[in-house]
Write a protein that holds these residues in place. Structure first.
Motif, PDB file in Angstrom:
ATOM      1  N   ILE A  50      33.822  48.709  40.878  1.00 45.63           N
ATOM      2  CA  ILE A  50      35.230  48.315  40.951  1.00 45.63           C
ATOM      3  C   ILE A  50      35.553  47.730  42.320  1.00 45.63           C
ATOM      4  CG2 ILE A  50      37.565  49.265  40.940  1.00 45.63           C
ATOM      5  CD1 ILE A  50      36.539  51.120  38.730  1.00 45.63           C
ATOM      6  N   ILE A 134      38.781  49.387  33.078  1.00 40.88           N
ATOM      7  CA  ILE A 134      39.372  48.687  34.225  1.00 40.88           C
ATOM      8  C   ILE A 134      39.452  47.189  33.957  1.00 40.88           C
ATOM      9  CG2 ILE A 134      38.960  48.067  36.625  1.00 40.88           C
ATOM     10  CD1 ILE A 134      40.013  50.745  36.474  1.00 40.88           C
ATOM     11  N   SER A 138      43.012  44.972  33.462  1.00 45.80           N
ATOM     12  CA  SER A 138      43.325  44.009  34.511  1.00 45.80           C
ATOM     13  C   SER A 138      43.451  42.599  33.957  1.00 45.80           C
ATOM     14  CB  SER A 138      42.241  44.024  35.574  1.00 45.80           C
ATOM     15  OG  SER A 138      41.121  43.345  35.091  1.00 45.80           O
TER      16      SER A 138
END
Lengths: 141, 94
Positions: A50, A134, A138
Protein backbone atom coordinates in the motif's frame (compact mmCIF):
# COMPACT_ATOMS: atom_id res chain seq x y z
CA UNK A 1 -2.69 20.65 -12.72
CA UNK A 2 1.01 20.96 -12.14
CA UNK A 3 2.45 17.79 -10.70
CA UNK A 4 4.21 18.20 -7.35
CA UNK A 5 7.73 16.85 -7.10
CA UNK A 6 7.75 14.34 -4.26
CA UNK A 7 11.40 13.35 -4.39
CA UNK A 8 11.72 13.04 -0.59
CA UNK A 9 8.74 10.69 -0.33
CA UNK A 10 10.07 8.44 -3.11
CA UNK A 11 13.57 8.33 -1.60
CA UNK A 12 12.26 7.44 1.87
CA UNK A 13 9.75 4.85 0.62
CA UNK A 14 12.41 2.92 -1.33
CA UNK A 15 14.28 2.22 1.94
CA UNK A 16 11.20 1.87 4.17
CA UNK A 17 9.54 -0.74 1.96
CA UNK A 18 12.65 -2.92 2.18
CA UNK A 19 12.66 -2.66 5.99
CA UNK A 20 8.93 -3.37 6.26
CA UNK A 21 9.17 -6.44 3.97
CA UNK A 22 12.10 -7.83 5.98
CA UNK A 23 10.25 -7.25 9.26
CA UNK A 24 7.10 -8.95 7.97
CA UNK A 25 9.07 -12.01 6.81
CA UNK A 26 10.60 -12.12 10.31
CA UNK A 27 7.11 -11.92 11.84
CA UNK A 28 5.88 -14.69 9.53
CA UNK A 29 8.61 -17.15 10.52
CA UNK A 30 8.63 -16.30 14.23
CA UNK A 31 4.96 -17.17 14.58
CA UNK A 32 5.58 -20.69 15.87
CA UNK A 33 7.14 -19.85 19.26
CA UNK A 34 6.89 -16.06 19.54
CA UNK A 35 4.30 -13.37 18.71
CA UNK A 36 3.63 -13.23 15.00
CA UNK A 37 2.27 -15.56 12.40
CA UNK A 38 0.69 -15.69 8.99
CA UNK A 39 -2.01 -13.09 9.53
CA UNK A 40 0.18 -10.28 10.81
CA UNK A 41 2.98 -11.17 8.37
CA UNK A 42 0.53 -10.85 5.50
CA UNK A 43 -0.70 -7.54 6.90
CA UNK A 44 2.92 -6.28 6.97
CA UNK A 45 3.45 -7.24 3.33
CA UNK A 46 0.20 -5.55 2.33
CA UNK A 47 1.25 -2.43 4.28
CA UNK A 48 4.44 -2.30 2.18
CA UNK A 49 2.43 -2.76 -1.03
CA UNK A 50 0.00 0.00 0.00
CA UNK A 51 2.96 2.34 0.62
CA UNK A 52 4.17 1.58 -2.92
CA UNK A 53 0.68 2.24 -4.33
CA UNK A 54 0.52 5.54 -2.42
CA UNK A 55 3.91 6.77 -3.58
CA UNK A 56 3.77 5.67 -7.20
CA UNK A 57 0.54 4.77 -8.97
CA UNK A 58 -1.41 1.64 -9.80
CA UNK A 59 -0.06 1.38 -13.35
CA UNK A 60 3.63 1.44 -12.35
CA UNK A 61 3.26 -1.03 -9.48
CA UNK A 62 1.17 -3.55 -11.41
CA UNK A 63 3.70 -3.41 -14.27
CA UNK A 64 6.49 -4.41 -11.91
CA UNK A 65 4.46 -6.84 -9.77
CA UNK A 66 2.31 -8.65 -12.32
CA UNK A 67 0.10 -10.55 -9.83
CA UNK A 68 -3.67 -10.70 -9.82
CA UNK A 69 -4.37 -10.20 -6.12
CA UNK A 70 -7.83 -11.82 -6.31
CA UNK A 71 -6.28 -15.04 -7.64
CA UNK A 72 -3.56 -14.79 -4.96
CA UNK A 73 -6.19 -14.67 -2.20
CA UNK A 74 -8.02 -17.64 -3.72
CA UNK A 75 -4.78 -19.68 -3.89
CA UNK A 76 -4.10 -18.82 -0.24
CA UNK A 77 -7.51 -20.07 0.93
CA UNK A 78 -7.00 -23.21 -1.20
CA UNK A 79 -3.60 -23.90 0.46
CA UNK A 80 -5.03 -23.34 3.97
CA UNK A 81 -8.03 -25.63 3.40
CA UNK A 82 -5.79 -28.16 1.62
CA UNK A 83 -3.45 -28.49 4.62
CA UNK A 84 -6.53 -28.95 6.80
CA UNK A 85 -7.90 -31.67 4.53
CA UNK A 86 -4.46 -33.27 4.20
CA UNK A 87 -4.69 -34.60 7.75
CA UNK A 88 -7.47 -36.93 6.59
CA UNK A 89 -4.84 -38.89 4.62
CA UNK A 90 -3.12 -39.88 7.89
CA UNK A 91 -6.35 -40.81 9.70
CA UNK A 92 -6.19 -37.70 11.88
CA UNK A 93 -8.89 -35.11 12.69
CA UNK A 94 -9.31 -31.98 10.57
CA UNK A 95 -6.50 -29.38 10.93
CA UNK A 96 -4.26 -31.55 13.10
CA UNK A 97 -0.55 -30.73 12.87
CA UNK A 98 2.82 -32.32 13.41
CA UNK A 99 6.46 -31.31 13.42
CA UNK A 100 9.88 -32.90 13.10
CA UNK A 101 13.57 -32.10 13.25
CA UNK A 102 15.53 -32.23 10.00
CA UNK A 103 19.13 -31.60 9.05
CA UNK A 104 19.27 -28.87 6.39
CA UNK A 105 22.52 -27.90 4.56
CA UNK A 106 22.77 -24.24 5.58
CA UNK A 107 20.62 -23.94 8.69
CA UNK A 108 21.79 -27.07 10.50
CA UNK A 109 19.29 -28.75 12.80
CA UNK A 110 15.94 -27.17 11.98
CA UNK A 111 12.44 -27.69 13.27
CA UNK A 112 9.92 -27.93 10.45
CA UNK A 113 6.20 -27.86 11.23
CA UNK A 114 3.17 -28.39 9.03
CA UNK A 115 1.56 -25.37 10.68
CA UNK A 116 3.93 -23.24 8.55
CA UNK A 117 2.10 -24.36 5.37
CA UNK A 118 -1.24 -23.35 6.89
CA UNK A 119 0.30 -20.00 7.86
CA UNK A 120 1.53 -19.53 4.28
CA UNK A 121 -2.03 -19.98 3.04
CA UNK A 122 -3.36 -17.51 5.61
CA UNK A 123 -0.67 -14.96 4.64
CA UNK A 124 -1.49 -15.23 0.91
CA UNK A 125 -5.22 -14.88 1.63
CA UNK A 126 -4.64 -11.79 3.78
CA UNK A 127 -2.37 -10.12 1.18
CA UNK A 128 -4.80 -10.82 -1.65
CA UNK A 129 -7.94 -9.70 0.12
CA UNK A 130 -6.53 -6.54 1.75
CA UNK A 131 -4.84 -5.26 -1.42
CA UNK A 132 -8.02 -6.02 -3.41
CA UNK A 133 -10.12 -4.09 -0.87
CA UNK A 134 -7.78 -1.07 -0.92
CA UNK A 135 -7.59 -0.99 -4.72
CA UNK A 136 -11.34 -1.28 -5.18
CA UNK A 137 -12.28 1.41 -2.64
CA UNK A 138 -9.70 3.78 -4.14
CA UNK A 139 -11.25 3.56 -7.61
CA UNK A 140 -12.87 6.59 -9.17
CA UNK A 141 -16.60 6.92 -9.65
CA UNK B 1 9.80 4.14 43.63
CA UNK B 2 10.60 2.88 40.14
CA UNK B 3 7.11 1.52 39.57
CA UNK B 4 5.64 4.77 40.86
CA UNK B 5 7.68 6.74 38.32
CA UNK B 6 6.58 4.44 35.50
CA UNK B 7 2.91 4.65 36.49
CA UNK B 8 3.22 8.44 36.73
CA UNK B 9 4.59 8.63 33.18
CA UNK B 10 1.78 6.41 31.89
CA UNK B 11 -0.71 8.86 33.46
CA UNK B 12 1.14 11.73 31.75
CA UNK B 13 0.87 9.92 28.40
CA UNK B 14 -2.87 9.42 28.90
CA UNK B 15 -3.20 13.17 29.53
CA UNK B 16 -1.25 13.81 26.30
CA UNK B 17 -3.62 11.53 24.36
CA UNK B 18 -6.60 13.38 25.83
CA UNK B 19 -5.12 16.74 24.78
CA UNK B 20 -4.54 15.37 21.25
CA UNK B 21 -8.12 14.06 21.13
CA UNK B 22 -9.34 17.55 22.02
CA UNK B 23 -7.27 18.89 19.12
CA UNK B 24 -8.74 16.24 16.77
CA UNK B 25 -12.24 17.18 17.83
CA UNK B 26 -11.82 20.95 17.88
CA UNK B 27 -8.98 21.51 15.38
CA UNK B 28 -9.71 24.54 13.20
CA UNK B 29 -8.03 23.14 10.09
CA UNK B 30 -7.39 19.68 8.64
CA UNK B 31 -3.56 19.68 9.09
CA UNK B 32 -4.08 20.21 12.83
CA UNK B 33 -6.18 17.05 13.02
CA UNK B 34 -3.62 15.04 11.02
CA UNK B 35 -0.78 16.22 13.24
CA UNK B 36 -2.79 15.32 16.35
CA UNK B 37 -3.50 11.80 15.02
CA UNK B 38 0.21 11.30 14.28
CA UNK B 39 1.07 12.46 17.81
CA UNK B 40 -1.46 9.97 19.24
CA UNK B 41 0.36 7.19 17.36
CA UNK B 42 3.76 8.26 18.73
CA UNK B 43 2.32 8.49 22.26
CA UNK B 44 0.92 4.97 21.92
CA UNK B 45 4.41 3.75 20.99
CA UNK B 46 5.82 5.41 24.11
CA UNK B 47 3.06 3.90 26.24
CA UNK B 48 3.75 0.38 24.99
CA UNK B 49 7.48 0.88 25.65
CA UNK B 50 6.87 2.03 29.23
CA UNK B 51 4.43 -0.85 29.76
CA UNK B 52 7.03 -3.40 28.67
CA UNK B 53 9.68 -1.77 30.91
CA UNK B 54 7.22 -1.98 33.81
CA UNK B 55 6.56 -5.69 33.21
CA UNK B 56 10.22 -6.49 32.37
CA UNK B 57 9.33 -8.25 29.13
CA UNK B 58 10.25 -7.81 25.49
CA UNK B 59 7.19 -9.51 24.03
CA UNK B 60 5.59 -6.22 23.00
CA UNK B 61 8.45 -4.79 20.92
CA UNK B 62 6.89 -6.04 17.65
CA UNK B 63 3.75 -4.10 18.57
CA UNK B 64 5.82 -0.91 18.62
CA UNK B 65 7.11 -1.53 15.08
CA UNK B 66 3.62 -2.36 13.76
CA UNK B 67 2.08 0.78 15.33
CA UNK B 68 4.91 2.86 13.85
CA UNK B 69 4.40 1.45 10.35
CA UNK B 70 0.60 1.89 10.44
CA UNK B 71 0.82 5.45 11.78
CA UNK B 72 3.35 6.31 9.03
CA UNK B 73 1.02 4.97 6.34
CA UNK B 74 -1.95 6.83 7.81
CA UNK B 75 -0.11 10.14 7.93
CA UNK B 76 1.13 9.79 4.33
CA UNK B 77 -2.36 8.86 3.07
CA UNK B 78 -3.98 11.84 4.84
CA UNK B 79 -1.31 14.21 3.53
CA UNK B 80 -1.75 12.95 -0.05
CA UNK B 81 -5.50 13.27 0.18
CA UNK B 82 -5.12 16.87 1.40
CA UNK B 83 -2.52 17.87 -1.18
CA UNK B 84 -3.81 16.14 -4.32
CA UNK B 85 -7.41 15.30 -3.51
CA UNK B 86 -6.82 11.70 -4.62
CA UNK B 87 -5.08 9.06 -2.52
CA UNK B 88 -3.98 6.46 -5.08
CA UNK B 89 -3.44 7.61 -8.63
CA UNK B 90 -4.45 5.39 -11.49
CA UNK B 91 -2.32 6.53 -14.42
CA UNK B 92 1.31 7.51 -14.51
CA UNK B 93 1.66 11.27 -15.00
CA UNK B 94 4.95 12.55 -16.42
Amino acid sequence: MKRANDLLLKAVIKVAVLIILTFSINLFFSGHHHPGGGFIGGLGVSAALILLFLTYDIETVTENLPFDFKIMGAIGVLIAVGTGMGSFLFNAPFLSQTYGYFHLPVFGETELATALLFDLGVALAVIGSSVTIILSISEDE
Amino acid sequence: MFELLMLGSIVMLVLTILACLYRVWKGPSMPDRIQALDTIGITLVAGVAIFSVLNRTHAFLEVILIIGILSFIGTIAFARSLERGVVIERKRVE
